[in-house]
Design an enzyme around this catalytic site. Structure first.
Site, PDB file in Angstrom:
ATOM      1  N   ARG A   1      18.686  95.202  37.272  1.00 27.05           N
ATOM      2  CA  ARG A   1      18.706  95.427  38.351  1.00 27.05           C
ATOM      3  C   ARG A   1      18.447  97.025  38.688  1.00 27.05           C
ATOM      4  O   ARG A   1      17.629  97.473  39.721  1.00 27.05           O
ATOM      5  CB  ARG A   1      19.889  94.976  39.208  1.00 27.05           C
ATOM      6  CG  ARG A   1      19.892  95.050  40.580  1.00 27.05           C
ATOM      7  CD  ARG A   1      21.279  94.785  41.239  1.00 27.05           C
ATOM      8  NE  ARG A   1      21.906  93.267  40.888  1.00 27.05           N
ATOM      9  CZ  ARG A   1      22.879  92.879  41.087  1.00 27.05           C
ATOM     10  NH1 ARG A   1      23.529  93.527  42.130  1.00 27.05           N
ATOM     11  NH2 ARG A   1      23.062  91.622  40.929  1.00 27.05           N
TER      12      ARG A   1
ATOM     13  N   HIS B   1      12.766  87.263  43.823  1.00 24.88           N
ATOM     14  CA  HIS B   1      14.176  88.207  43.846  1.00 24.88           C
ATOM     15  C   HIS B   1      15.259  87.509  44.497  1.00 24.88           C
ATOM     16  O   HIS B   1      15.187  87.762  45.622  1.00 24.88           O
ATOM     17  CB  HIS B   1      13.654  89.622  44.302  1.00 24.88           C
ATOM     18  CG  HIS B   1      14.704  90.680  44.125  1.00 24.88           C
ATOM     19  ND1 HIS B   1      14.963  91.179  42.748  1.00 24.88           N
ATOM     20  CD2 HIS B   1      15.394  91.549  44.686  1.00 24.88           C
ATOM     21  CE1 HIS B   1      15.658  92.078  42.487  1.00 24.88           C
ATOM     22  NE2 HIS B   1      16.063  92.234  43.902  1.00 24.88           N
TER      23      HIS B   1
ATOM     24  N   TYR C   1       8.745  94.804  62.419  1.00 31.66           N
ATOM     25  CA  TYR C   1       7.866  95.758  63.146  1.00 31.66           C
ATOM     26  C   TYR C   1       6.593  96.454  62.126  1.00 31.66           C
ATOM     27  O   TYR C   1       5.523  96.699  62.596  1.00 31.66           O
ATOM     28  CB  TYR C   1       8.629  96.802  64.069  1.00 31.66           C
ATOM     29  CG  TYR C   1       9.762  96.554  64.878  1.00 31.66           C
ATOM     30  CD1 TYR C   1       9.104  95.856  65.854  1.00 31.66           C
ATOM     31  CD2 TYR C   1      10.926  96.577  64.625  1.00 31.66           C
ATOM     32  CE1 TYR C   1       9.932  95.160  66.816  1.00 31.66           C
ATOM     33  CE2 TYR C   1      11.739  96.088  65.628  1.00 31.66           C
ATOM     34  CZ  TYR C   1      11.403  95.548  66.771  1.00 31.66           C
ATOM     35  OH  TYR C   1      12.221  94.975  67.635  1.00 31.66           O
TER      36      TYR C   1
END
Length: 748
Positions: free
Chosen positions: A32, A78, A122
């Site tokens: 990680r 993931h 967006y």
């Protein structure tokens, strides 16, 4: 019938916890938080880039919504929160954070001043050309191993076949369990030159490598000022890089000048730009400098531009050095070159990073050319079969026309089996029995189209065959000879540098220590005001004189002092907190001021303020202390000449607290008041002068369960009246007694 018994393993709970925590810690470290030294990527970055590659979001194709990329990455590779994936995607698209951006973002991806990116619904993104060409290009050539994903429904690459040391080019930041990594970005061209130098001479030192790689190259530019310390940092993988912003002087009309900051230290990214502006404003407000008359941030998408407008007679060099010393315009970048190497975290030197990457380059190049060689050998086999087939095409057509099915034809072509095939002549049958094509060649012949029999097509086939033979020779040479493979890698690196290399942005030099001459403050008398809520301020003495009555009526502590003085706050916990008068805001009479909690170590939640006075007055006087358990003492003010912000002003017994502190030189008598309503008046001279570390002597004998509530210092012949049970009570009329006696209760 046998019964199955469970195996019960007995072990200490602490051992189970220890093993579980170690497993968790290693998972965070390796899977990680830390990058892999081979591709310089963390798992979330690697998975995001691979998912974009799989979705076909290439640099020459339309942008796709980030929400689609994040959702697909989370669902396939993931299994963590969407925010962690999107944040990683955003950082890879921010040119002010990365040496080379890996993602081409479209929309609001945040700003250098710390503004966050727009929501993923967006924004849009696609791969950069560099990422596609240098990070993902050879994934179809079996250059890296693929592993099952979290639910074993997909395959994902263990590492991306990155052909440059991305760990150096883009740097890395990450916090794991018990360790953290912090690697600065570097210039791609310089990194490529350092890799080539190592490949030509494996014994090269870090100092030798630094002839090519000068130091970090931050996307924000700036100046590295400790060049001589870089060698040790790159040899050990640890150290501190000192950074400065770039300051330019611009001349204005009328002979005035302005300082313009065009580049900032990498550590000033984000909210620290706003903090820098506040720090400069604070220097102006506290009169540390009077050279700045205006501050404006004119930064835009074209770059940083922070403008400080100066007075006509400003000392520019001294002011610049003050900014380096007092703000984050000069800062340090902590280097800890920690990465996952061979499956375990390791702090690496510059040479070790390059060594690991070169080993990886040779590994992926070997696997690439083994795959290419295998493909060319397969192609050669087919081409040889087709060329041979063109020479006996009439016989093959006769076999096709005389056969009953495909399998019959294939057996004849591979093994010369003619059983069941009708031939026109015995000669043809004998020729067919001599055929000996391979399985692959036979399949290719059966799938061959008739247009391949055209003369030009046969010539093209022959030309392709010659090209395939040359490729096989070339690939075998690369695989069999170190120098040949090294030459291929170096040629590839040169091409990457030529297409993607950029000029250095950060200057590396040995800068001089910033030394500035602090201007002496103009000494002036001011008035200190503190209200009952603990808010304090300074006002001009003339303002105080005009509002004297109101000032005393609205404030708890009022006195005049010099602006170079220190203000002392005594509390019931026995502490004395000091504040420089210059740190207290100087303003108008009606300004609110600043709370004592913000300007000192005083904590209004745990302690109560008893007395406030300037240190200059305290040192010329003796202080009188009284505690709740009726312990009294006189202490010379000279004992409070200290530089610390907080000290113990007196020693207190267990459970005791101060109830009174006051200056006693002009006072002659002491009056103590207990919670039981007893008053005792005695002469101050009965209390001896002591050190501040002593407990004191008893003032009043207290009845059981009583403590002192108030203490008063009286002048000899001055009347002093308090309200007791809502009625006036004259303290100077209390019968004068001896110290350490019982008090009397008033008759009211």
């Amino acid at each position: 019938m046998e019964t199955k018994q469970d195996n019960i393993i007995r072990t200490d709970y602490s051992e189970v916890m220890q093993k579980s925590y170690i497993d968790y810690a290693m998972s965070v470290i390796v899977s990680r938080a830390l990058p892999d030294v081979r591709d310089g990527l963390k798992p979330v970055q690697r998975r995001t880039l691979y998912d974009m590659y799989e979705l076909g979001i290439r640099y020459d194709r339309p942008y796709r919504k980030c929400a689609r990329i994040v959702g697909d990455t989370m669902g396939k590779y993931h299994p963590h929160g969407d925010s962690s994936i999107y944040e990683a995607l955003v950082v890879m698209a921010q040119e002010f954070k990365k040496g080379k951006t890996l993602v081409d973002g479209h929309g609001n991806f945040g700003s250098i001043e710390g503004d966050g990116a727009a929501a993923m619904r967006y924004t849009e993104a696609r791969l950069e050309k560099l990422t596609q060409d240098v990070f993902l290009e050879d994934l179809d050539k079996n250059v890296v191993d693929f592993l099952p994903n979290f639910d074993e429904t997909e395959k994902e690459p263990e590492v991306l076949p990155v052909r440059i040391p991305n760990l150096l080019v883009n740097g890395a930041e990450g916090i794991a369990v018990g360790m953290a990594t912090s690697i600065p970005p570097h210039n791609l061209g310089e990194v490529v030159d350092a890799v080539k130098a190592y490949m030509k001479n494996n014994d090269i030192s870090v100092k030798g490598l630094m002839r090519y790689l000068k130091g970090p190259d931050f996307p924000t530019g700036g100046i590295v000022i400790n060049k001589d310390e870089l060698l040790k940092i790159y040899e050990t993988g640890n150290g501190k890089i000192r950074l400065r912003g770039k300051v330019e002087i611009e001349k204005l009309k009328g002979g005035r000048r302005q300082l313009v900051i065009t580049e900032i230290p990498y550590t000033m990214l984000g909210a620290n730009i706003g903090k820098f502006l506040n720090d400069v404003a604070s220097l102006v407000e506290t009169k540390k400098t009077t050279d700045i008359i205006d501050i404006s941030n004119q930064s835009s998408k074209d770059g940083i531009r922070i403008v400080l407008e100066l007075r006509r007679d400003a000392d520019v060099d001294n002011l610049t050095n003050m900014l380096y010393k007092k703000t984050r315009l000069e800062d340090t970048f902590g280097v800890n070159m920690l990465a996952v190497a061979n499956g375990r975290p390791e702090t690496l030197s510059l040479k070790k990073v390059i060594e690991h990457h070169v080993d990886f380059l040779f590994e992926i190049t070997t696997r690439k050319y083994q795959t290419l060689l295998s493909r060319e050998l397969d192609k050669k086999e087919i081409q040889e079969g087709l060329i041979k087939a063109c020479d006996v095409i009439d016989l093959i057509i006769e076999i096709l026309r005389g056969s009953k099915n495909k399998e019959q034809v294939k057996k004849c072509l591979v093994s010369g089996v003619t059983d069941g095939i009708r031939f026109r002549t015995k000669t043809s049958e004998r020729q067919a029995a001599k055929l000996h094509f391979t399985e692959n060649q036979a399949s290719a012949i059966l799938e061959m189209r008739l247009y391949r029999l055209i003369g030009l097509e046969i010539e093209a086939l022959q030309s392709e065959y010659e090209k395939t033979v040359k490729n096989i020779q070339c690939y075998r040479d690369i695989l069999d000879h170190y120098d040949s493979m090294a030459g291929v890698i170096i040629k590839d690196l040169d091409a990457i540098k030529k297409e993607y290399g950029t000029s250095r942005r950060t200057v590396v030099e040995n800068g001089e220590e910033a030394v500035y001459e602090e201007k002496k403050m103009e000494e002036m008398e001011v008035c200190f005001l503190m209200d009952r809520f603990g808010y304090m301020k300074l006002i001009d003495k003339s303002t105080y004189e005009r509002n004297k009555e109101t000032a005393h009526g609205e404030n708890k502590f009022v006195f005049t002092c010099m602006n170079t003085d220190k203000i002392c706050i005594f509390t019931d916990t026995g502490k004395m907190h000091t504040i420089k008068a210059v740190d207290i805001p100087l303003g108008r009479f009606r300004d609110k001021g600043a709370p004592a909690d913000n300007l000192s170590n005083y904590d209004s939640a745990t302690e109560h303020m008893l007395y406030v006075a300037p240190i200059s007055s305290i040192q010329k006087n003796n202080l009188f202390f009284v505690t709740e358990t009726s312990l009294c003492k006189l202490v010379s003010g000279e004992e409070f000449n200290v530089s610390k912000r907080t000290i113990a002003s007196t020693k207190l017994g267990a459970g005791d607290r101060l109830i009174f502190v006051g200056m006693a030189d002009e006072m002659e008598q002491v009056v103590l008041q207990s919670t039981g309503g007893s008053f005792l008046r005695f002469l101050k001279q009965e209390v001896a002068a002591m050190k501040k570390t002593s407990l004191g002597v008893r003032g009043m004998k207290l009845a059981e369960g009583e403590v002192l509530e108030h203490a008063y210092l009286l002048e000899g012949h001055k009347e002093y009246t308090i309200l007791y049970h809502d009625k006036p009570y004259a303290l100077h009329k209390v019968r004068l007694a001896k110290r350490d006696t019982k008090g009397i209760k008033p008759r009211i």
